[in-house]
Design a protein around this motif. Structure first.
Motif, PDB file in Angstrom:
ATOM      1  N   GLU A   1       1.306  -1.469  -0.311  1.00 44.14           N
ATOM      2  CA  GLU A   1      -0.350   0.222   0.352  1.00 44.14           C
ATOM      3  C   GLU A   1       0.964   0.934   0.011  1.00 44.14           C
ATOM      4  OE1 GLU A   1      -2.802   0.465   2.911  1.00 44.14           O
ATOM      5  OE2 GLU A   1      -2.643  -2.148   2.984  1.00 44.14           O
ATOM      6  N   HIS A   2       1.934   1.164   0.173  1.00 42.66           N
ATOM      7  CA  HIS A   2       2.474   2.532   0.651  1.00 42.66           C
ATOM      8  C   HIS A   2       3.215   3.244  -1.114  1.00 42.66           C
ATOM      9  CE1 HIS A   2       7.081   4.793   1.147  1.00 42.66           C
ATOM     10  NE2 HIS A   2       6.329   4.513   2.163  1.00 42.66           N
ATOM     11  N   PRO A   3       2.824   4.919  -0.945  1.00 44.96           N
ATOM     12  CA  PRO A   3       2.274   5.203  -2.204  1.00 44.96           C
ATOM     13  C   PRO A   3       3.703   5.365  -2.539  1.00 44.96           C
ATOM     14  CG  PRO A   3       1.352   6.002   0.076  1.00 44.96           C
ATOM     15  CD  PRO A   3       1.861   5.275   0.159  1.00 44.96           C
ATOM     16  N   GLY A   4       4.946   5.413  -1.906  1.00 46.44           N
ATOM     17  CA  GLY A   4       6.229   5.517  -2.534  1.00 46.44           C
ATOM     18  C   GLY A   4       7.022   4.333  -3.186  1.00 46.44           C
ATOM     19  N   GLY A   5       5.897   3.000  -2.762  1.00 46.55           N
ATOM     20  CA  GLY A   5       6.341   1.438  -2.833  1.00 46.55           C
ATOM     21  C   GLY A   5       7.343   0.988  -1.810  1.00 46.55           C
ATOM     22  N   ASP A   6       7.007  -0.304  -1.910  1.00 51.31           N
ATOM     23  CA  ASP A   6       8.178  -1.338  -0.865  1.00 51.31           C
ATOM     24  C   ASP A   6       9.771  -0.840  -0.545  1.00 51.31           C
ATOM     25  OD1 ASP A   6       8.299  -2.632  -2.900  1.00 51.31           O
ATOM     26  OD2 ASP A   6       7.456  -4.353  -2.808  1.00 51.31           O
ATOM     27  N   GLU A   7      10.044  -0.783  -1.991  1.00 49.88           N
ATOM     28  CA  GLU A   7      11.783  -0.222  -2.159  1.00 49.88           C
ATOM     29  C   GLU A   7      12.082   0.478  -0.797  1.00 49.88           C
ATOM     30  OE1 GLU A   7       9.606  -0.200  -4.982  1.00 49.88           O
ATOM     31  OE2 GLU A   7       9.816  -1.963  -5.728  1.00 49.88           O
ATOM     32  N   ILE A   8      11.720   1.828  -0.730  1.00 51.22           N
ATOM     33  CA  ILE A   8      11.832   2.537  -0.407  1.00 51.22           C
ATOM     34  C   ILE A   8      11.768   2.052   1.488  1.00 51.22           C
ATOM     35  CG2 ILE A   8       9.683   3.545   0.373  1.00 51.22           C
ATOM     36  CD1 ILE A   8      13.180   5.789   0.030  1.00 51.22           C
ATOM     37  N   LEU A   9      10.476   1.441   1.546  1.00 51.79           N
ATOM     38  CA  LEU A   9      10.548   0.752   3.074  1.00 51.79           C
ATOM     39  C   LEU A   9      11.586  -0.174   3.499  1.00 51.79           C
ATOM     40  CD1 LEU A   9       6.669   0.299   3.866  1.00 51.79           C
ATOM     41  CD2 LEU A   9       8.024   2.321   4.061  1.00 51.79           C
ATOM     42  N   LEU A  10      12.042  -1.206   2.095  1.00 52.82           N
ATOM     43  CA  LEU A  10      12.812  -2.052   2.843  1.00 52.82           C
ATOM     44  C   LEU A  10      14.467  -1.369   2.456  1.00 52.82           C
ATOM     45  CD1 LEU A  10      11.045  -4.605   0.436  1.00 52.82           C
ATOM     46  CD2 LEU A  10      11.679  -5.094   2.219  1.00 52.82           C
ATOM     47  N   MET A  11      14.561   0.199   1.767  1.00 54.87           N
ATOM     48  CA  MET A  11      15.933   0.231   1.880  1.00 54.87           C
ATOM     49  C   MET A  11      15.734   0.755   3.391  1.00 54.87           C
ATOM     50  SD  MET A  11      16.134   2.214  -1.796  1.00 54.87           S
ATOM     51  CE  MET A  11      16.040   3.819  -1.182  1.00 54.87           C
ATOM     52  N   ASN A  12      14.919   1.136   3.837  1.00 55.99           N
ATOM     53  CA  ASN A  12      15.021   2.021   5.132  1.00 55.99           C
ATOM     54  C   ASN A  12      15.307   1.243   6.438  1.00 55.99           C
ATOM     55  OD1 ASN A  12      15.815   4.695   4.734  1.00 55.99           O
ATOM     56  ND2 ASN A  12      14.321   4.084   3.724  1.00 55.99           N
ATOM     57  N   THR A  13      15.702  -0.462   6.453  1.00 59.48           N
ATOM     58  CA  THR A  13      15.675  -1.135   7.223  1.00 59.48           C
ATOM     59  C   THR A  13      17.046  -1.463   7.635  1.00 59.48           C
ATOM     60  OG1 THR A  13      16.463  -3.450   5.574  1.00 59.48           O
ATOM     61  CG2 THR A  13      13.378  -2.840   6.637  1.00 59.48           C
ATOM     62  N   GLY A  14      17.151  -1.830   8.819  1.00 57.20           N
ATOM     63  CA  GLY A  14      18.323  -2.127   9.309  1.00 57.20           C
ATOM     64  C   GLY A  14      19.511  -1.265   9.665  1.00 57.20           C
ATOM     65  N   LYS A  15      18.606   0.256   9.879  1.00 58.25           N
ATOM     66  CA  LYS A  15      18.560   2.138  10.285  1.00 58.25           C
ATOM     67  C   LYS A  15      18.264   2.744  10.804  1.00 58.25           C
ATOM     68  CE  LYS A  15      18.361   4.496   5.464  1.00 58.25           C
ATOM     69  NZ  LYS A  15      18.823   4.680   4.876  1.00 58.25           N
ATOM     70  N   ASP A  16      18.665   3.688  11.348  1.00 53.15           N
ATOM     71  CA  ASP A  16      17.154   4.747  11.719  1.00 53.15           C
ATOM     72  C   ASP A  16      17.105   5.261  10.595  1.00 53.15           C
ATOM     73  OD1 ASP A  16      16.341   6.643  13.105  1.00 53.15           O
ATOM     74  OD2 ASP A  16      17.694   7.061  14.526  1.00 53.15           O
ATOM     75  N   ALA A  17      15.421   5.346  10.599  1.00 61.57           N
ATOM     76  CA  ALA A  17      14.971   5.563   8.953  1.00 61.57           C
ATOM     77  C   ALA A  17      14.407   7.120   9.599  1.00 61.57           C
ATOM     78  CB  ALA A  17      14.035   5.497   8.407  1.00 61.57           C
ATOM     79  N   THR A  18      14.755   7.628  10.207  1.00 64.00           N
ATOM     80  CA  THR A  18      13.913   8.902  10.778  1.00 64.00           C
ATOM     81  C   THR A  18      14.276  10.187   9.859  1.00 64.00           C
ATOM     82  OG1 THR A  18      14.158   8.835  13.521  1.00 64.00           O
ATOM     83  CG2 THR A  18      13.157  10.975  12.511  1.00 64.00           C
ATOM     84  N   THR A  19      15.504  10.525   9.377  1.00 69.13           N
ATOM     85  CA  THR A  19      16.009  11.701   8.771  1.00 69.13           C
ATOM     86  C   THR A  19      15.209  11.194   7.331  1.00 69.13           C
ATOM     87  OG1 THR A  19      17.623  11.470   9.897  1.00 69.13           O
ATOM     88  CG2 THR A  19      17.548  12.565   7.405  1.00 69.13           C
ATOM     89  N   GLU A  20      15.226   9.559   6.291  1.00 73.75           N
ATOM     90  CA  GLU A  20      14.902   9.880   5.850  1.00 73.75           C
ATOM     91  C   GLU A  20      12.666   9.781   5.670  1.00 73.75           C
ATOM     92  OE1 GLU A  20      16.692   8.151   7.064  1.00 73.75           O
ATOM     93  OE2 GLU A  20      18.167   7.813   5.394  1.00 73.75           O
ATOM     94  N   PHE A  21      12.278   9.764   6.634  1.00 70.67           N
ATOM     95  CA  PHE A  21      10.679   9.922   6.971  1.00 70.67           C
ATOM     96  C   PHE A  21      10.496  11.343   7.040  1.00 70.67           C
ATOM     97  CE2 PHE A  21       6.793   9.966   9.501  1.00 70.67           C
ATOM     98  CZ  PHE A  21       5.990   9.594   9.110  1.00 70.67           C
ATOM     99  N   GLU A  22      11.644  11.857   7.383  1.00 68.08           N
ATOM    100  CA  GLU A  22      11.326  13.295   8.211  1.00 68.08           C
ATOM    101  C   GLU A  22      11.701  14.228   6.640  1.00 68.08           C
ATOM    102  OE1 GLU A  22      13.223  14.897  11.546  1.00 68.08           O
ATOM    103  OE2 GLU A  22      11.874  13.564  12.426  1.00 68.08           O
ATOM    104  N   ASP A  23      12.556  13.994   6.036  1.00 69.03           N
ATOM    105  CA  ASP A  23      12.241  14.066   4.352  1.00 69.03           C
ATOM    106  C   ASP A  23      11.182  14.558   3.533  1.00 69.03           C
ATOM    107  OD1 ASP A  23      15.304  15.428   5.552  1.00 69.03           O
ATOM    108  OD2 ASP A  23      16.174  13.727   4.668  1.00 69.03           O
ATOM    109  N   VAL A  24      10.451  13.514   3.589  1.00 70.95           N
ATOM    110  CA  VAL A  24      10.104  12.804   2.690  1.00 70.95           C
ATOM    111  C   VAL A  24       8.391  13.426   3.090  1.00 70.95           C
ATOM    112  CG1 VAL A  24       7.844  11.427   1.626  1.00 70.95           C
ATOM    113  CG2 VAL A  24      10.037  10.892   1.972  1.00 70.95           C
ATOM    114  N   GLY A  25       8.013  14.536   4.333  1.00 68.96           N
ATOM    115  CA  GLY A  25       6.984  15.340   4.996  1.00 68.96           C
ATOM    116  C   GLY A  25       6.200  14.279   4.750  1.00 68.96           C
ATOM    117  N   HIS A  26       5.679  13.425   5.435  1.00 69.09           N
ATOM    118  CA  HIS A  26       4.763  12.544   5.482  1.00 69.09           C
ATOM    119  C   HIS A  26       3.611  13.711   6.265  1.00 69.09           C
ATOM    120  CE1 HIS A  26       7.947   9.292   5.092  1.00 69.09           C
ATOM    121  NE2 HIS A  26       6.606   8.761   4.718  1.00 69.09           N
ATOM    122  N   SER A  27       2.292  13.093   5.335  1.00 66.17           N
ATOM    123  CA  SER A  27       1.264  13.909   5.809  1.00 66.17           C
ATOM    124  C   SER A  27       0.220  13.652   7.412  1.00 66.17           C
ATOM    125  CB  SER A  27       0.009  13.877   5.165  1.00 66.17           C
ATOM    126  OG  SER A  27      -0.175  12.425   5.254  1.00 66.17           O
TER     127      SER A  27
END
Length: 110
Positions: free
Chosen positions: A37-63
């Protein structure tokens, strides 16, 4: 509601389409059911495993809706004592040849 405390290694091992956890702002989310369901695709979530994904999450500007939906996937908190140390960028030291060349170029320009 406080959840279980997970080690960094434990969270990092959940890194596939069949079992995907991410860490954002010290919280652990099992986003496996959300991958398709992820609008950015599953790849982006999979790329952010194994690390702190806070910066990536905030940079996108989630609603605010996206941030609210995250609550569905919350499974606990990260044990911050198990996080790997952040590596800092260290610029390479200039070589003596580079310094001499730049000086020669400078003298030619004068």
């Amino acid at each position: 509601m406080a959840g279980k405390v997970h080690t960094f290694e434990e969270v990092a091992n959940h890194n596939s389409k069949e079992d995907c956890w991410v860490t954002i702002s010290g919280k652990v989310y099992n986003v496996t059911p959300f991958l398709e369901e992820h609008p950015g695709g599953d790849e982006i979530l999979l790329m952010n495993t194994g690390k702190d994904a806070t910066t990536e999450f905030e940079d996108v500007g989630h609603s605010s809706d996206a941030q609210e939906k995250m609550k569905e996937f919350y499974i606990g908190d990260i044990d911050t004592s198990t996080l790997p140390a952040k590596q800092q960028y260290t610029p390479p030291a200039p070589s003596s040849t580079a310094n001499r060349d730049s000086g020669d170029s400078f003298n030619i320009l004068l």
